[in-house]
Motif scaffolding. Structure first.
Motif, mmCIF file in Angstrom:
data_model
loop_
_atom_site.group_PDB
_atom_site.id
_atom_site.type_symbol
_atom_site.label_atom_id
_atom_site.label_comp_id
_atom_site.label_asym_id
_atom_site.label_seq_id
_atom_site.Cartn_x
_atom_site.Cartn_y
_atom_site.Cartn_z
ATOM 1 N N PRO A 1 20.873 1.066 -1.925
ATOM 2 C CA PRO A 1 19.615 1.676 -2.378
ATOM 3 C C PRO A 1 18.390 1.184 -1.604
ATOM 4 O O PRO A 1 17.478 1.958 -1.332
ATOM 5 N N LYS A 2 18.386 -0.083 -1.225
ATOM 6 C CA LYS A 2 17.252 -0.608 -0.458
ATOM 7 C C LYS A 2 17.199 0.025 0.927
ATOM 8 O O LYS A 2 16.121 0.338 1.434
ATOM 9 N N LYS A 3 18.353 0.228 1.530
ATOM 10 C CA LYS A 3 18.399 0.877 2.834
ATOM 11 C C LYS A 3 17.952 2.337 2.703
ATOM 12 O O LYS A 3 17.226 2.852 3.549
ATOM 13 N N GLY A 4 18.373 2.998 1.644
ATOM 14 C CA GLY A 4 17.950 4.371 1.394
ATOM 15 C C GLY A 4 16.439 4.474 1.251
ATOM 16 O O GLY A 4 15.819 5.409 1.765
ATOM 17 N N PHE A 5 15.843 3.512 0.564
ATOM 18 C CA PHE A 5 14.379 3.515 0.426
ATOM 19 C C PHE A 5 13.709 3.282 1.771
ATOM 20 O O PHE A 5 12.716 3.936 2.101
ATOM 21 N N ARG A 6 14.244 2.351 2.560
ATOM 22 C CA ARG A 6 13.647 2.078 3.876
ATOM 23 C C ARG A 6 13.715 3.316 4.775
ATOM 24 O O ARG A 6 12.773 3.592 5.525
ATOM 25 N N ILE A 7 14.799 4.062 4.701
ATOM 26 C CA ILE A 7 14.917 5.297 5.474
ATOM 27 C C ILE A 7 13.877 6.305 4.997
ATOM 28 O O ILE A 7 13.200 6.947 5.803
ATOM 29 N N HIS A 8 13.729 6.444 3.680
ATOM 30 C CA HIS A 8 12.739 7.354 3.096
ATOM 31 C C HIS A 8 11.333 6.970 3.564
ATOM 32 O O HIS A 8 10.542 7.822 3.959
ATOM 33 N N LEU A 9 11.029 5.674 3.532
ATOM 34 C CA LEU A 9 9.715 5.188 3.967
ATOM 35 C C LEU A 9 9.494 5.444 5.457
ATOM 36 O O LEU A 9 8.407 5.875 5.872
#
Length: 73
Positions: free
Chosen positions: A15-23
Motif C-alpha cells: 500500500p505504501k508503494k501504491g501511494f508513492r506511485i499515486h503521488l
C-alpha cells in the motif's frame, strides 16, 4: 503441465508503494495539465477543478494507507 484450478493468484502491491506511485503521477501530471491550460485558452481556470478533485483523492489515499491502516486477515 500443472493445472492451477484450485489456486488463485493475486498480485499484491504494498500500500505504501501504491501511494508513492499515486503521488508521483500526481506530481508529474499536474504541471503538464497547467501547461496545457497556459498554452491554450486561459480565460477559464479549469485546472483548479481537476487539481482539487485529485488532491482530495490523494488525501483519502494517504489517510487509508498511513492513518487508517487495514488489518491483514
Amino acid at each position: 503441465m500443472r493445472h492451477l484450478a484450485n489456486e488463485h493468484t493475486v498480485a499484491h502491491i504494498d500500500p505504501k508503494k501504491g501511494f508513492r506511485i499515486h503521488l508521483l503521477v500526481f506530481v508529474l501530471t499536474n504541471p503538464v495539465i497547467w501547461l496545457i491550460w497556459f498554452l491554450t485558452d486561459t480565460t477559464y481556470l479549469w485546472p483548479v477543478w481537476q487539481l482539487t478533485a485529485w488532491t482530495i483523492g490523494l488525501l483519502f489515499h494517504y489517510l487509508g494507507v498511513f492513518i487508517f491502516k487495514h488489518k491483514k486477515l
